[in-house]
Scaffold this motif. Sequence first.
Motif, PDB file in Angstrom:
ATOM      1  N   GLU A  10       0.488  -1.163   0.051  1.00 35.67           N
ATOM      2  CA  GLU A  10      -0.087  -0.393  -0.117  1.00 35.67           C
ATOM      3  C   GLU A  10       0.510   1.537  -0.071  1.00 35.67           C
ATOM      4  O   GLU A  10       0.491   2.181  -0.683  1.00 35.67           O
ATOM      5  CB  GLU A  10      -1.024  -0.196   1.216  1.00 35.67           C
ATOM      6  N   LYS A  13      -9.469   1.228   1.179  1.00 36.39           N
ATOM      7  CA  LYS A  13      -9.775   1.879   0.142  1.00 36.39           C
ATOM      8  C   LYS A  13     -10.917   1.080  -0.226  1.00 36.39           C
ATOM      9  O   LYS A  13     -10.541   0.140  -1.032  1.00 36.39           O
ATOM     10  CB  LYS A  13      -9.401   2.965  -0.722  1.00 36.39           C
ATOM     11  N   LEU A  14     -11.939   0.472   0.227  1.00 39.16           N
ATOM     12  CA  LEU A  14     -12.933   0.010  -1.089  1.00 39.16           C
ATOM     13  C   LEU A  14     -13.927   0.220  -1.556  1.00 39.16           C
ATOM     14  O   LEU A  14     -14.765   0.957  -0.830  1.00 39.16           O
ATOM     15  CB  LEU A  14     -13.301  -1.003  -0.020  1.00 39.16           C
ATOM     16  N   VAL A  40      -6.446  -3.773   2.669  1.00 41.37           N
ATOM     17  CA  VAL A  40      -6.745  -2.524   1.942  1.00 41.37           C
ATOM     18  C   VAL A  40      -7.645  -1.299   2.840  1.00 41.37           C
ATOM     19  O   VAL A  40      -8.528  -1.672   3.733  1.00 41.37           O
ATOM     20  CB  VAL A  40      -8.089  -3.367   0.944  1.00 41.37           C
ATOM     21  N   GLY A  89       4.663  -3.227  -5.710  1.00 35.52           N
ATOM     22  CA  GLY A  89       3.275  -4.632  -5.159  1.00 35.52           C
ATOM     23  C   GLY A  89       3.327  -5.535  -5.312  1.00 35.52           C
ATOM     24  O   GLY A  89       4.942  -5.751  -5.193  1.00 35.52           O
ATOM     25  N   LEU A  90       2.683  -6.375  -5.856  1.00 30.83           N
ATOM     26  CA  LEU A  90       3.086  -7.803  -5.917  1.00 30.83           C
ATOM     27  C   LEU A  90       4.760  -8.039  -6.912  1.00 30.83           C
ATOM     28  O   LEU A  90       4.844  -9.038  -6.794  1.00 30.83           O
ATOM     29  CB  LEU A  90       1.917  -8.890  -5.906  1.00 30.83           C
ATOM     30  N   GLU A  91       5.146  -6.895  -8.087  1.00 31.26           N
ATOM     31  CA  GLU A  91       6.267  -6.881  -8.736  1.00 31.26           C
ATOM     32  C   GLU A  91       7.369  -6.980  -7.864  1.00 31.26           C
ATOM     33  O   GLU A  91       8.344  -7.759  -8.776  1.00 31.26           O
ATOM     34  CB  GLU A  91       6.089  -6.131  -9.544  1.00 31.26           C
ATOM     35  N   PHE A 100      -5.513  -9.411   1.514  1.00 30.88           N
ATOM     36  CA  PHE A 100      -4.656  -8.011   1.444  1.00 30.88           C
ATOM     37  C   PHE A 100      -5.971  -7.789   2.458  1.00 30.88           C
ATOM     38  O   PHE A 100      -7.098  -6.956   1.762  1.00 30.88           O
ATOM     39  CB  PHE A 100      -4.859  -8.036  -0.472  1.00 30.88           C
ATOM     40  N   SER A 153       6.841 -10.935  -2.873  1.00 29.73           N
ATOM     41  CA  SER A 153       6.506 -11.454  -3.271  1.00 29.73           C
ATOM     42  C   SER A 153       6.091 -13.282  -3.169  1.00 29.73           C
ATOM     43  O   SER A 153       5.984 -14.237  -2.370  1.00 29.73           O
ATOM     44  CB  SER A 153       6.173 -11.645  -5.031  1.00 29.73           C
TER      45      SER A 153
END
Lengths: 343, 343
Positions: free
Chosen positions: B71, B106-107, B104, B76-78, B102, B83
């Motif tokens: 976040e 903001k939804l 989070v 990221g997952l990259e 995950f 990972s």
Amino acid sequence: MDDRKNIYTIAKELNLSPSTISKALNNTGSINEMTRQRVLNYIKDVGYVPTASARKLKSKRSYTIGVIFTEESNVGLEHSFFSSILQNFKTYIENKGYELAFIVTKLGQHQMSYYEWCLNKRVDGIYIVVGNYQDKGLYELVGKGIPCVSTDMILSGIHTVISDNEQGVSLVLNYIKDHLKKTEIAVISGPKSSKAFEERVTLCKTIGQTLGFNLVDEKIEFAESFGFTSGYQGAKRLLSRLDHLPEVLFVTSDDLALGVIKYLEDQKIDIPGQVQVIGFDDIAFARHFTPPLTTIRQDKTNLGMTAGKLLIDLIEQPELHIPTIHKCPVELVIRETTQEAAQ
Amino acid sequence: MDDRKNIYTIAKELNLSPSTISKALNNTGSINEMTRQRVLNYIKDVGYVPTASARKLKSKRSYTIGVIFTEESNVGLEHSFFSSILQNFKTYIENKGYELAFIVTKLGQHQMSYYEWCLNKRVDGIYIVVGNYQDKGLYELVGKGIPCVSTDMILSGIHTVISDNEQGVSLVLNYIKDHLKKTEIAVISGPKSSKAFEERVTLCKTIGQTLGFNLVDEKIEFAESFGFTSGYQGAKRLLSRLDHLPEVLFVTSDDLALGVIKYLEDQKIDIPGQVQVIGFDDIAFARHFTPPLTTIRQDKTNLGMTAGKLLIDLIEQPELHIPTIHKCPVELVIRETTQEAAQ
DNA sequence: TTGTACGCGTTATCAG
DNA sequence: CTGATAACGCGTACAA
């Protein structure tokens, strides 16, 4: 012991009824704006948070997307191309209020099918990122009518978001013909378990034919899996089979291509002097490798977001039920593993 | 319309009571083995699957681990290192019957804190993979008593599974001293938002001092973020500040180190001839890079699995509530960005 | 073994 | 139009 509040507690404390609290929270039904504010403020004060499972239980919606990622193909989150697509997908759906969950077939002692897992979780939709398309569980799953989008495989009846492989292969072959001015090509493909790889190979043959390449099967090698090492091994097998070096090697996946380059280097074969190499994907490292890899760039952001958009449209407007194939445009990125012929 | 079965339907069809069905499914309580088999067979026949949210609602357990990943830090997952750890963690907990979700904030329209999300989902535990340790939401979260394990940051009061940075730094510095026989070193560190990077830098100073290195602040550069480009920029800043080249560059993260190498190459600085480079992590590409990177290998499998084991122990045996720090051993992997001095 | 209350939010129905 | 009441969804656990 567990002092958690629920809408009943809160209703009592505010001298209201549970349904009013619910309305205030969800902004549904008719409710006096002042009451709404009063509830909202109170809730913020005491720090009440509604419980997801209760809502899901009643509404039969989970606001969850099940993701099929890897299980079978032995590629994990480590695979940067798929991870990146997934990341973009995740971002998109979270903005739309959905969450992501990995579909799993073994949980502790329990073994279940993809479909069973989806029922259990009542997912609203399914996103297939990578999966073995020979997997029968997948066919069972997609046959059940849960909204489903795939970015990897083209199964009939599923909405698919995929890079325009035809455009990609065409870009590569035309580039080889018109700019590199070469004709002796060979192909190293990703494993047959992925439909996308199969498609690229087929396209190489058909487009190659119209362009006058002579791409016999002997010059096509399938890697056994994903990854650097598979590429290395694939190159080794291919080159030891051929009696002379091809002028251009088209490797249909970058992670393989990097392994291929390594093999060529180990063999003291000069790139692009003796063999030119073209990849497919444009993973992050492609540009950082030595030499930087000429490749087809797949638009990972576009792929992930389009898949997200399509899936959520399907969920929220089930009338659009005609399966579509979205082809995202790709782009040729010329770097240093190829060299244009002098005019 | 919705023809889904539930334990009531099934109970009626078998002339049993709902609770008997439940027992048969969960193998709890006393139940006649024949009845159990009858129920199980019937369920298999009609394809009944229990609904996760109903169970969660009642049992107040979700069998879900919330994961904080990225976040804030824009990774990221990259990011292959994280990972990979996450993948191993995921595998471990799934074997134990837990799933991963995950966390989070903001939804859709809703904004919430980490803690609120966890309440909403009633997660059984939390795993912090990467997070900005300056993030106040994190402190709120971990203060609430939900079982929590971290692999990135060392927050007081949290169980932490982390590579043995002291051992790693020590291995590097001793290797530089005893084998490379160099003394002029400089450090390029990952961003300050990660506690692990801070720790490594501090260790460089203290251990460096005892070994007789003169590591002044001027020779330490912090990258602005993760990734190749940050490393490239960091190297640029560092080297343009120094009046002469250090003999060895210790880069505390591989993805940065690859960028550093690229910068050095672009400057026609020979590796390891003029500058030797040592990384930290041993990401997949470290060995495939040109030249292959000498680095400290973190045991990603061990890290992820240990974190999983620890967290599940915490959940299932809450009596072990004394926060611990697990240090996983690391290992020096010597490749070609360093060169031992002649005897 | 079975009956039944419970967990908690949602929604249809109903009274004011 | 506002808010209250009650039934519902589905599995679990304890009393009967």
